[in-house]
Design an enzyme around this catalytic site. Structure first.
Site, PDB file in Angstrom:
ATOM      1  N   ASP A 145       0.726  -1.180  -0.059  1.00  0.00           N
ATOM      2  CA  ASP A 145      -0.014  -0.052  -0.091  1.00  0.00           C
ATOM      3  C   ASP A 145       0.772   1.202  -0.050  1.00  0.00           C
ATOM      4  OD1 ASP A 145      -2.720   0.096  -0.262  1.00  0.00           O
ATOM      5  OD2 ASP A 145      -2.988   0.787   1.624  1.00  0.00           O
ATOM      6  N   ASP A 158     -11.947  -6.193  10.605  1.00  0.00           N
ATOM      7  CA  ASP A 158     -12.112  -7.711  10.835  1.00  0.00           C
ATOM      8  C   ASP A 158     -13.287  -8.152  11.373  1.00  0.00           C
ATOM      9  OD1 ASP A 158     -11.049  -6.466  13.010  1.00  0.00           O
ATOM     10  OD2 ASP A 158      -9.084  -7.619  13.124  1.00  0.00           O
TER      11      ASP A 158
END
Length: 1139
Positions: free
Chosen positions: A415, A840
């Protein structure tokens, strides 16, 4: 350095017109995504000059370089190849696949996708044939510096009998021109070089005995005059090594356990065997555990009732605060313990998995693996905070996992778009040529080279091969050299970039002088970061520039290791190899580097956005029906872990499982585990208990996902509960279809999903939409039992997947652009869910809310291992992030109170506790001050310590201890670990959790976002001590509340003791009650106090300053509110007077 000879570097334009077969669907895809591939030429200076259709004459010599491609979808029973590839297509496919693996693809929003052909990606030598930049002969065409085409072993592919060396570009040009070989001027006779037989029948080709290349070259001679294959001659040459049917059965090798002495498999039908089984907890442990929960629940009810009916009239304020806190603690305990009523254990049978999927059967005569494909996701963002060597070791452990090589694909998401990470991954791919076959040859565990070579003990234990010691020594030397290369990459990149930038400045100065400009004028040359082949890095530069910054760069995609061949490829016993791999499969899984596009002004959604970009790109390139995501610091410790997880997915009822969560295990933790970093109470207690309900929560890493569940679809069968959870009924959510004949369409899985709405949910990529039903079909368990209601036929996944082509990779680049998710349901229903720092937990909750189940897979040998912060401040900030995410969940529509009727009651309570537990910190902080308030005031939470209060208190305490002992028994957690967890619960509850609640309330009420960062930092004193970071003291505002609680309670104990001694009528009972609870608080804060003292009792001055000021302020404030009262008639000194 790059060659200065001009070379043609072409990429096919998927947007070109034409009337080739199969172009209709491809044009539809292209129309939806607007994706094209740019043609480019590389100049002698190493730069790439892009050419568009408007820039070139289509009637010129390069007009033939534009052609159409079709995006290939992996085969399913309804998508089987009708005919094998022709010989011409065979060579062309090899050329296209090699071209894809040698190209760096870039693209993004409002820009075409370009592919830059790279001669090399790293400065060091590359030898593995699957990797870009592998050694090979140069093209014999004039003015061309390209490399010739190679086969899967890295040998040159010569399309003509004259063996004229030619590269892919020149070969394609020759075919399109007149079809003549540039060397002998004769037409290409490619039919004699059929390297790709037809596998549509599911049968392997008949291999020649041995590894002689001469035997391979004699294939062209084993044909009759009619051109058909001469089976009689083959029988003579192969010494009659025919097996059952038309497949070759080796006398020894990968199936030796399944073969009898004559090389024939045992075809006797065997009874159906399950892949997994549940192991209930022993009744002698779980029954008393449930009984004690009921007893403590009743005792809590009586205790709270007595407390409410017996207020302390002397100190109502103290009684009121205590009773509110106690009621909340009782509620919090219920939310925590009730979901633990049904803990279970599970076991897998790997031998049955091998028998069903990796063994020769009548349904699978080829003997190829019938296991589904798996895509690994590894995410990293900053090479400075996440060392590239750690990430590289994680990648190596994935490439060496014990799973069919052709079924694996590994994707690394960078990223940060850093060249350092890119070249580190390329170095890892190069070193994998040595490490992966070494692991397979000697059954190495663990397969992280750094962890393996640092193991304590005898490395030769259980090793039987005579060459193990020699091979290990060579592998260790290669790994040491690999580490040195990784460590030297930052300096190498910097020196290379400085040299190329200096060259550009010299060229610019020369140009100014030639044009007659002012030589004193400052030269404006961008300080670029340069790749090893002498071209600009398209990602983030060391000196940030427009379109080359951390948050502003194009999409980048590089196939580091191209997809392997479908059949085993054994090493050659030659002198060039470092280790003898002549009996080892040397193929490597596909490895892809990806950095999604980032532009200023776009919300990229951090890790969740990066994971969703990986989901889309992998769906187009490999489309593995299962996805396993790992953090860059978590590596595979058990090479069979993936197989164990696959046992659950492929077993009866596995089609309803959305993910398999593995426990997190950590290395580098101090032996005492001062801050409960192992978190075993959660991973071995709570998660194992939830496995008996609807499944464990998703914890961010070490999780095997079903790709189809990530797309936001419902399970094939779901159970809905009545509002009071008294009744339930099951319903089928999919449209019925014949599993033996066809896969369903995407709209068949969701009644509300119209084909016209596919772009609204998944985006404009038609290739992505078409891959969804394929992934769903390939993820089904085998239909080998009447109880399997949603299965696939055996042998359906033994067909090799087609090679990658440029248009497929270009489509993968387009779906990673920053605009792709606009006006779609990515992050809302599809993929990882946005809107929380704990994406998550929210992602797992959404799946459970749709009716999916999850499974907790605890392996005998740890599946994965990673690192965790052992420093106090780092640990508190980690917990702060988790707690902040929980507060966001509580104030969002992901609150379990708003869940659907498909979420079970106990699962609902568990998710409700996830959102509520940070709010316990408010009551915990107040309750920790109550003992001090009691000692300062002389009052207690009850007016008198009568027998009833003590009996209730004793009952609650003893049942809590008994429950802890039983929980330790069924979960396997040690008593010391349980106590450490209790201590850190209070430490985090009085610091990080409290700040998370404040931060969450400010964000929800006022829209203010606060980030708590470090304000001062000290360096480690001993770099050789692996636990040196444990003793670092980094001041943070999170330390203020626990320090205050600790100091106030210490002062209160001294104050209460002195006050009791000097009072006329000492009230020792109230002193003992307050002092006992103060010591209880201080005992829990002991690890925190120890962390403040550093290695040798050195504490930052700021700690004492804050502690003293806060303690003095509170003491003076209390004296001002309630000054001590004395008796004038009493003798001097008979009463205690506070100075």
């Amino acid at each position: 350095m790059a060659s200065h000879n001009p070379a043609k570097k072409a990429i096919r334009n998927s947007g070109a017109g034409g009337s080739s077969g199969g172009s209709g669907s491809n044009q539809a895809n292209r129309g939806a995504s607007g994706q094209t591939v740019k043609f480019a030429r590389r100049t002698s200076s190493g730069r790439y000059v892009s050419l568009s259709r408007e820039d070139i004459d289509m009637s010129g010599e390069i007009a033939g370089d534009y052609m159409n491609y079709t995006v290939h979808i992996p085969p399913t029973p309804d998508n089987q190849p009708m005919d094998g590839p022709t010989e011409t297509e065979s060579v062309a496919r090899k050329a296209e696949e090699q071209y894809v693996s040698n190209s760096l693809f870039t693209g993004g929003f409002n820009s075409v996708t370009r592919a830059h052909v790279m001669d090399k990606v790293i400065d060091s030598q590359v030898s593995h044939p699957q990797m870009v930049g592998a050694k090979g002969s140069s093209c014999a065409m004039p003015a061309c510096d390209g490399k010739v085409m190679r086969d899967e072993r890295g040998n040159d592919v010569d399309p003509c009998e004259c063996r004229f060396k030619i590269c892919r570009d020149c070969y394609m040009d020759a075919l399109k021109d007149r079809g003549l070989c540039p060397g002998c001027k004769e037409p290409y006779k490619t039919e004699e070089y059929d390297d790709e037989p037809n596998f549509s029948s599911g049968a392997l080709s008949l291999p020649a005995p041995g590894n002689s290349k001469l035997a391979e070259n004699r294939m062209s001679l084993m044909r009759s005059q009619t051109g058909e294959f001469d089976h009689n001659r083959w029988l003579f040459e192969s010494q009659g090594t025919y097996g059952y049917g038309n497949a070759y059965w080796p006398k020894d090798g990968m199936y030796e356990e399944d073969l009898e002495g004559n090389g024939m498999p045992d075809m006797v039908d065997k009874g159906w065997k399950p892949l997994t089984r549940k192991i209930p907890m022993p009744a002698g442990i779980i029954s008393p555990y449930r009984l004690l929960i009921f007893v403590r629940l009743v005792a809590l009810g009586f205790f709270l009732n007595w407390r409410l009916n017996h207020p302390n009239e002397e100190a109502m304020w103290l009684w009121g605060m205590s009773i509110v806190c106690e009621i909340w603690f009782a509620f919090s305990w219920i939310l925590d313990v009730i979901p633990k009523l049904h803990p279970i254990n599970r076991a897998t049978d790997l031998s049955v998995l091998k028998e069903k999927f990796d063994t020769v059967t009548p349904a699978n005569p080829s003997g190829r693996s019938d296991l589904p494909g798996v895509d690994f996701f590894v995410s990293t963002a900053d090479p400075e905070k996440e060392p590239p060597l750690v990430t590289a070791n994680t990648i190596l452990s994935i490439l060496a996992i014990n799973y069919p090589v052709e079924k694996l694909a590994c994707y690394i998401s960078d990223d940060g778009g850093a060249l350092l990470t890119f070249e580190a991954m390329a170095e890892a791919a190069s070193f994998a040529n040595v490490w992966v076959p070494f692991c397979r040859k000697h059954d190495i565990e663990p397969r992280n080279p750094d962890s393996y070579f640092n193991l304590k003990g005898d490395p030769t234990k259980n090793k039987r091969r005579a060459d193990f010691v020699k091979d290990r020594r060579k592998a260790k030397r290669e790994y040491d050299e690999f580490k040195v290369r990784i460590n030297g990459l930052p300096d190498s990149i910097r020196r290379r970039s400085d040299a190329f930038n200096a060259r550009e400045e010299v060229k610019a100065m020369k140009k100014i002088k030639e044009s007659g400009g002012d030589p004193m004028e400052p030269i404006k040359i961008a300080k670029a970061t340069w790749m090893a082949d002498g071209t600009h890095w398209p990602g983030t530069w060391a000196a940030s520039a427009p379109e080359h910054g951390k948050g502003d760069h194009a999409s980048i995609l590089q196939v580091m290791l191209k997809p392997p061949s479908p059949d085993p490829l054994y090493g050659m016993p030659d002198e060039e190899q470092i280790i003898d791999y002549s009996d080892v499969d040397i193929r490597l899984p596909m490895l892809v580097y990806m950095s999604r596009e980032k532009r200023r002004g776009y919300d990229h959604n951090k890790k969740a956005g990066a994971m969703n970009a990986l989901v889309r790109a992998s769906a187009i390139m490999s489309n593995g029906p299962f996805i396993l995501n790992l953090d860059c610091d978590h590596y595979i410790y058990n090479s069979d872990a993936l197989r164990e997880g696959m046992c659950f997915m492929m077993d009866r009822g596995g089609d309803r499982i959305c993910y398999i969560q593995f426990p997190q295990r950590f290395e580098g933790i101090d032996p005492s585990d001062r801050y409960a970093n192992h978190n075993t109470v959660f991973f071995d207690g709570n998660m194992r208990a939830l496995d008996g309900v609807q499944g464990p929560v998703y914890v961010g890493t070490g999780c095997l996902f079903r790709r189809f569940a990530l797309y936001g679809f419902d399970p094939p069968r779901a159970t809905e509960y009545s509002p009071l959870f008294m009744n339930k009924h099951k319903k089928n959510t999919y449209k019925e279809a014949d599993a033996e004949s066809q896969a369903l369409r995407a709209e068949d899985f969701d009644a509300e999903l119209d084909p016209a709405l596919l772009p609204k949910r998944f985006g404009n990529s038609a290739a992505l939409s078409e891959s969804i039903p394929v992934a769903e079909f390939q993820g089904r368990p085998l239909a080998d039992h009447p109880g399997v209601k949603h299965g696939r036929p055996p042998g359906a996944l033994t067909v090799p997947r087609p090679p990658l082509d440029p248009s497929t990779v270009a489509e993968a680049v387009s779906v990673t652009s920053c605009w792709y998710e606009d006006k779609t349901e990515w992050g809302d229903r599809v993929g990882w869910i946005y809107g929380s720092v704990t994406e998550d937990v929210v992602t797992g909750y959404r799946m459970h809310n749709r009716g999916w189940r999850s499974v907790y897979c605890v392996t005998k040998r740890d599946a994965f291992r990673g690192s965790a912060p052992i420093n106090l401040t780092d640990r508190l900030h980690q917990v702060l992030r988790w707690a902040t995410g929980s507060v966001e969940i509580f104030f969002s529509r992901n609150n379990a109170l708003l869940a659907s009727r498909r979420l079970k009651l106990l699962q609902r309570l568990a998710y409700l506790n996830v959102g509520i537990y940070p709010f316990t910190s408010i009551f915990l902080v107040v309750y920790c001050f109550l003992p001090a308030f009691s000692l300062f005031s002389g009052y207690f939470i009850v007016q008198t310590l009568n027998v009833t209060f003590l009996v209730y208190l004793l009952t609650i305490t003893l049942t809590l201890i008994a429950l802890a002992i039983l929980e330790v028994k069924w979960s396997g957690v040690g008593l010391e670990e349980w106590w450490r967890n209790e201590q850190f619960w209070l430490i985090s509850g009085t610091s990080a959790h409290l700040y998370a609640v404040v931060q969450g309330l400010l964000k929800v009420i006022a829209g203010i976002e606060i980030s708590f960062t470090l304000t001062s930092k000290s360096a480690a004193e001993d770099e050789d001590d692996i636990y040196a970071d444990l003793y670092l003291v980094k001041w943070t505002s999170l330390m203020i509340p626990p320090i205050t609680i600790m100091m106030v309670n210490i002062i209160a104990i001294a104050f209460g003791f002195a006050k009791t001694i000097y009072s006329e009528i000492p009230k020792w009972s109230k002193l003992m009650g307050g002092a006992f609870f103060s010591f209880w608080v201080l005992a829990h804060l002991y690890p925190f106090a120890k962390g403040l003292m550093g290695r040798r009792g050195k504490t930052p001055t700021i700690v004492f300053v804050w502690s003293g000021l806060i303690a003095i302020t509170i003491s003076l404030l209390w004296i001002a509110i309630s000054p001590p009262k004395g008796t004038d008639a009493s003798p001097l000194g008979s009463t205690f007077q506070f100075p």
